[in-house]
Write a protein that holds these residues in place. Structure first.
Motif, mmCIF file in Angstrom:
data_model
loop_
_atom_site.group_PDB
_atom_site.id
_atom_site.type_symbol
_atom_site.label_atom_id
_atom_site.label_comp_id
_atom_site.label_asym_id
_atom_site.label_seq_id
_atom_site.Cartn_x
_atom_site.Cartn_y
_atom_site.Cartn_z
ATOM 1 N N TRP A 150 0.771 -1.174 -0.002
ATOM 2 C CA TRP A 150 0.044 -0.150 -0.014
ATOM 3 C C TRP A 150 0.709 1.258 0.032
ATOM 4 C CZ3 TRP A 150 -0.327 -3.779 4.042
ATOM 5 C CH2 TRP A 150 -1.287 -4.886 3.488
ATOM 6 N N GLU A 153 2.072 1.743 -3.491
ATOM 7 C CA GLU A 153 0.902 2.002 -4.441
ATOM 8 C C GLU A 153 0.655 3.521 -4.587
ATOM 9 O OE1 GLU A 153 -2.325 1.630 -6.964
ATOM 10 O OE2 GLU A 153 -0.610 0.237 -6.856
ATOM 11 N N ASN A 154 0.546 3.921 -3.370
ATOM 12 C CA ASN A 154 0.078 5.429 -3.039
ATOM 13 C C ASN A 154 1.265 6.236 -2.382
ATOM 14 O OD1 ASN A 154 -1.448 7.669 -1.786
ATOM 15 N ND2 ASN A 154 -3.169 6.838 -2.679
ATOM 16 N N SER A 207 -0.634 1.032 7.434
ATOM 17 C CA SER A 207 -0.534 1.378 6.059
ATOM 18 C C SER A 207 -1.703 0.819 5.289
ATOM 19 C CB SER A 207 0.798 0.857 5.588
ATOM 20 O OG SER A 207 0.942 -0.466 5.284
ATOM 21 N N TYR A 208 -2.157 -0.248 5.555
ATOM 22 C CA TYR A 208 -3.361 -0.809 4.893
ATOM 23 C C TYR A 208 -4.522 -0.022 5.240
ATOM 24 C CZ TYR A 208 -7.053 -3.922 3.981
ATOM 25 O OH TYR A 208 -8.426 -4.425 3.400
ATOM 26 N N TYR A 211 -4.645 3.163 3.434
ATOM 27 C CA TYR A 211 -4.798 3.055 2.214
ATOM 28 C C TYR A 211 -6.290 2.621 2.080
ATOM 29 C CZ TYR A 211 -4.956 0.742 -2.385
ATOM 30 O OH TYR A 211 -5.177 0.248 -3.671
ATOM 31 N N ARG A 212 -6.972 1.919 2.740
ATOM 32 C CA ARG A 212 -8.516 1.688 2.741
ATOM 33 C C ARG A 212 -9.350 3.118 2.887
ATOM 34 N NH1 ARG A 212 -10.648 -2.386 0.205
ATOM 35 N NH2 ARG A 212 -12.413 -2.124 1.399
ATOM 36 N N GLN A 215 -9.014 4.954 -0.373
ATOM 37 C CA GLN A 215 -9.935 4.388 -1.541
ATOM 38 C C GLN A 215 -11.121 4.584 -1.083
ATOM 39 O OE1 GLN A 215 -7.318 3.778 -3.558
ATOM 40 N NE2 GLN A 215 -8.363 1.994 -4.229
#
Length: 216
Positions: A150, A153-154, A207-208, A211-212, A215
């Motif tokens: 994550w 990714e971002n 971090s997850y 990220y969520r 999103q």
């Protein structure tokens, strides 16, 4: 990208080479087996063949050269220009710590009474605190930083994770410093190890979650 070796890195490389030369000079005086690992109470927990002294002595040079070359093969090499100070601190800290560890092993092998259980945790603690203070500066790369699916990714997830990770790294560093003075088996295995493993898990989960949220 700045040149591969500036004056500071040249000096660091010279120090590492001089250290290796010093190990070559004392090599004939070393016993056939030298200590390469210690338990938390300072007793030797693992021995290595005599040649391991030269391996440990050469390791700082190899790590230094790899870390200096990494930005040139990283697909995100441009981001190293945005955190040169942080990256240099890591290179200097890791190299000097490895040099110190190689000499602690050598002096111990020569029969000197070396306070391993204090010196090594203290050095690691200082390194973690230095890392923690530089982590908010680190920009996304593939070789350097907290790399989760994550954060890679971002960029915003990367930034927030490293800001939070800097705090956790400083906390880990403080616990390493405490272990240098209260390095009992209970402290190391009951407190220090859980703090390190817990921090890794927390960073991964954090971090997850970030990220969520982004999103959604």
């Amino acid at each position: 990208m700045k040149k591969l070796f500036d004056k500071k890195m040249v000096v660091l490389l010279i120090i590492a080479v001089i250290s290796l030369i010093g190990h070559v000079c004392i090599y004939p005086m070393l016993p056939e087996r030298i200590p390469i690992q210690w338990s938390s109470d300072g007793s030797v927990s693992n021995w290595g063949a005599k040649y391991m002294d030269l391996v440990l002595a050469a390791l700082p040079i190899l790590i230094l050269l790899f870390m200096k070359a990494a930005p040139y093969i990283d697909p995100r090499r441009a981001n190293y220009r945005k955190h040169p100070h942080a990256y240099d601190i890591v290179i200097v800290g890791v190299t000097l710590l490895l040099i110190a560890c190689s000499w602690l092993s050598a002096f111990s092998g020569l029969g000197y009474d070396v306070n391993i259980q204090t010196l090594i945790p203290a050095g690691i603690g200082i390194l973690f605190i230095a890392l923690g203070n530089t982590m908010p500066q680190i920009r996304p790369t593939y070789f350097f930083g907290i790399k989760t699916p994550w954060t890679l990714e971002n960029p915003d997830v990367w930034r927030k994770t490293h800001k939070f990770g800097g705090i956790l790294f400083c906390i880990i560093g403080v616990f390493f410093l405490l272990s240098a003075f209260f390095g009992s088996e209970l402290f190391v295995h009951g407190i220090l190890v859980p703090v390190i493993l817990g921090s890794v898990a927390i960073l991964y989960i954090y971090s997850y979650i970030v990220y969520r949220k982004m999103q959604s």
